[in-house]
Design a protein around this motif. Sequence first.
Motif, PDB file in Angstrom:
ATOM      1  N   ASN A  57       8.675  10.734  -5.352  1.00 43.45           N
ATOM      2  CA  ASN A  57       7.440  10.499  -4.611  1.00 43.45           C
ATOM      3  C   ASN A  57       6.757   9.250  -5.151  1.00 43.45           C
ATOM      4  OD1 ASN A  57       6.350  13.984  -4.213  1.00 43.45           O
ATOM      5  ND2 ASN A  57       7.985  12.857  -3.244  1.00 43.45           N
ATOM      6  N   PHE A  58       6.577   8.256  -4.287  1.00 40.18           N
ATOM      7  CA  PHE A  58       5.800   7.068  -4.644  1.00 40.18           C
ATOM      8  C   PHE A  58       4.549   7.091  -3.765  1.00 40.18           C
ATOM      9  CE2 PHE A  58       4.504   2.646  -4.487  1.00 40.18           C
ATOM     10  CZ  PHE A  58       4.657   2.229  -5.797  1.00 40.18           C
ATOM     11  N   VAL A  59       3.386   7.317  -4.392  1.00 41.32           N
ATOM     12  CA  VAL A  59       2.138   7.461  -3.642  1.00 41.32           C
ATOM     13  C   VAL A  59       1.562   6.078  -3.369  1.00 41.32           C
ATOM     14  CG1 VAL A  59      -0.153   8.510  -3.583  1.00 41.32           C
ATOM     15  CG2 VAL A  59       1.734   9.700  -4.722  1.00 41.32           C
ATOM     16  N   LEU A  60       1.389   5.768  -2.089  1.00 41.22           N
ATOM     17  CA  LEU A  60       0.893   4.454  -1.682  1.00 41.22           C
ATOM     18  C   LEU A  60      -0.631   4.390  -1.698  1.00 41.22           C
ATOM     19  CD1 LEU A  60       3.299   3.900   1.344  1.00 41.22           C
ATOM     20  CD2 LEU A  60       3.525   2.926  -0.946  1.00 41.22           C
ATOM     21  N   GLU A  61      -1.269   5.394  -1.114  1.00 37.27           N
ATOM     22  CA  GLU A  61      -2.726   5.493  -1.091  1.00 37.27           C
ATOM     23  C   GLU A  61      -3.133   6.948  -1.205  1.00 37.27           C
ATOM     24  OE1 GLU A  61      -1.396   2.024   1.222  1.00 37.27           O
ATOM     25  OE2 GLU A  61      -1.554   4.034   2.103  1.00 37.27           O
ATOM     26  N   GLY A  62      -4.322   7.183  -1.794  1.00 33.49           N
ATOM     27  CA  GLY A  62      -4.874   8.523  -1.865  1.00 33.49           C
ATOM     28  C   GLY A  62      -4.367   9.317  -3.054  1.00 33.49           C
ATOM     29  N   ASP A  77      -2.587   7.440  -6.182  1.00 38.26           N
ATOM     30  CA  ASP A  77      -1.968   6.226  -5.660  1.00 38.26           C
ATOM     31  C   ASP A  77      -1.433   5.346  -6.793  1.00 38.26           C
ATOM     32  OD1 ASP A  77      -4.889   5.792  -6.155  1.00 38.26           O
ATOM     33  OD2 ASP A  77      -4.330   3.731  -5.716  1.00 38.26           O
ATOM     34  N   GLY A  78      -0.311   4.698  -6.482  1.00 36.90           N
ATOM     35  CA  GLY A  78       0.320   3.814  -7.444  1.00 36.90           C
ATOM     36  C   GLY A  78       1.149   4.515  -8.490  1.00 36.90           C
ATOM     37  N   ARG A  79       1.390   5.816  -8.327  1.00 34.36           N
ATOM     38  CA  ARG A  79       2.184   6.553  -9.310  1.00 34.36           C
ATOM     39  C   ARG A  79       3.521   6.955  -8.701  1.00 34.36           C
ATOM     40  NH1 ARG A  79      -1.737  11.152 -11.535  1.00 34.36           N
ATOM     41  NH2 ARG A  79      -0.052  11.500 -13.033  1.00 34.36           N
ATOM     42  N   ARG A  99      -0.932   8.609   1.780  1.00 33.58           N
ATOM     43  CA  ARG A  99       0.385   8.193   2.260  1.00 33.58           C
ATOM     44  C   ARG A  99       1.326   8.037   1.071  1.00 33.58           C
ATOM     45  NH1 ARG A  99       0.576   3.311   3.915  1.00 33.58           N
ATOM     46  NH2 ARG A  99       2.132   3.467   5.583  1.00 33.58           N
ATOM     47  N   PHE A 100       2.587   8.399   1.298  1.00 32.53           N
ATOM     48  CA  PHE A 100       3.565   8.268   0.222  1.00 32.53           C
ATOM     49  C   PHE A 100       4.935   7.990   0.803  1.00 32.53           C
ATOM     50  CE2 PHE A 100       5.598  12.739  -0.418  1.00 32.53           C
ATOM     51  CZ  PHE A 100       5.618  12.962   0.944  1.00 32.53           C
ATOM     52  N   ILE A 101       5.845   7.586  -0.074  1.00 29.44           N
ATOM     53  CA  ILE A 101       7.249   7.445   0.271  1.00 29.44           C
ATOM     54  C   ILE A 101       7.999   8.540  -0.459  1.00 29.44           C
ATOM     55  CG2 ILE A 101       9.302   5.978   0.087  1.00 29.44           C
ATOM     56  CD1 ILE A 101       7.350   3.578   0.165  1.00 29.44           C
ATOM     57  N   CYS A 102       8.785   9.285   0.299  1.00 32.81           N
ATOM     58  CA  CYS A 102       9.531  10.408  -0.279  1.00 32.81           C
ATOM     59  C   CYS A 102      11.024  10.151  -0.084  1.00 32.81           C
ATOM     60  CB  CYS A 102       9.114  11.707   0.406  1.00 32.81           C
ATOM     61  SG  CYS A 102       9.833  13.180  -0.313  1.00 32.81           S
ATOM     62  N   LEU A 103      11.741  10.058  -1.204  1.00 33.84           N
ATOM     63  CA  LEU A 103      13.184   9.842  -1.166  1.00 33.84           C
ATOM     64  C   LEU A 103      13.895  11.052  -1.744  1.00 33.84           C
ATOM     65  CD1 LEU A 103      13.400   6.146  -2.461  1.00 33.84           C
ATOM     66  CD2 LEU A 103      13.076   6.954  -0.110  1.00 33.84           C
TER      67      LEU A 103
END
Length: 311
Positions: A57-62, A77-79, A99-103
């Motif tokens: 999980n890369f958190v973009l905002e929030g 965010d940013g973690r 918002r986040f990116i989940c791989l």
Amino acid sequence: MARRPAVVNRLGAIPVHPERDPAHPLVVFGDHRFCAGELMEVQKMAGPHMHSQIELNFVLEGAMTYWFDGRELTISDGRLCLFWGMIPHQVIDRHAGTRFICLYVPMSVFLGLANLSQFRDSVFRGAVIEALDLRPFDREIFLRWREELLRGDERDIEIVRSELTARLMRIERDGWRDLREQGSALASVGQRDAGWVLHVEKMLRFIGERAPDDISADDVGRAAGLHPNYAMGLFKRAVGITINQAIIRHRLDTAQSLLISSDMPITKVAYESGFGSLSTFYEAFQRRFMEKPVQYRQRMRAKGTVAQAST
């Protein structure tokens, strides 16, 4: 006690037991691909779920809050964090617009990192790993990885696999912490164990998906095409615990998820989780969680985590 196999639906989700329908069932996803989550806006989840891949999980905002193995962990965010999806987890809260990116990374990729023994061990023992050194370009790279994985071109996927493997190696080298403050040394597996990654991955998958059934260490070994004695030795060296300990671990993972996501009677929780007797369940549960199942449920209910019967 033998149990009917769970039925995989078209979405790849396996209910713990097909004939029951609680308000918020524990769901096990049968998808083992290297892929990315389609949604970027974080949503609260109705109940815990499990899947076989390593999740990044890369958190973009929030900010988002997970229930993870009995604890609440907030990622802002940013973690960048990662964990093994076979540990039951649930997003229980998030800031509006998070918002986040989940791989989702197959275990075979992670198991193949031969020099990251303590790192791997911590993950498979239930750690939530946070990278301590993020780079300015991480955001752009994760966005690109997500786009290429969603596109589905096999050539792109192989490139992402190589790049992401290198990023994991940098996390181990540059520094990380276990948000649950767990971790221990993982025994090394010798080079003579040719193909051990594939065998261990098959055993971990089998345990993760079949632990609530009446399975034994011999069944796990046979599922990987190995002699039981060899399978038990290989598994212990690779994962750091025995096959039987892993089975019990997953049964307890299932039990605690059912306790927090339903009002199912304790006896049925024990049965649904794969325990053959109530006394065995109580003993194993108290040894791990240091309290009785009913006390655990009451404590989680007081925190607002357990689903009410009327919902």
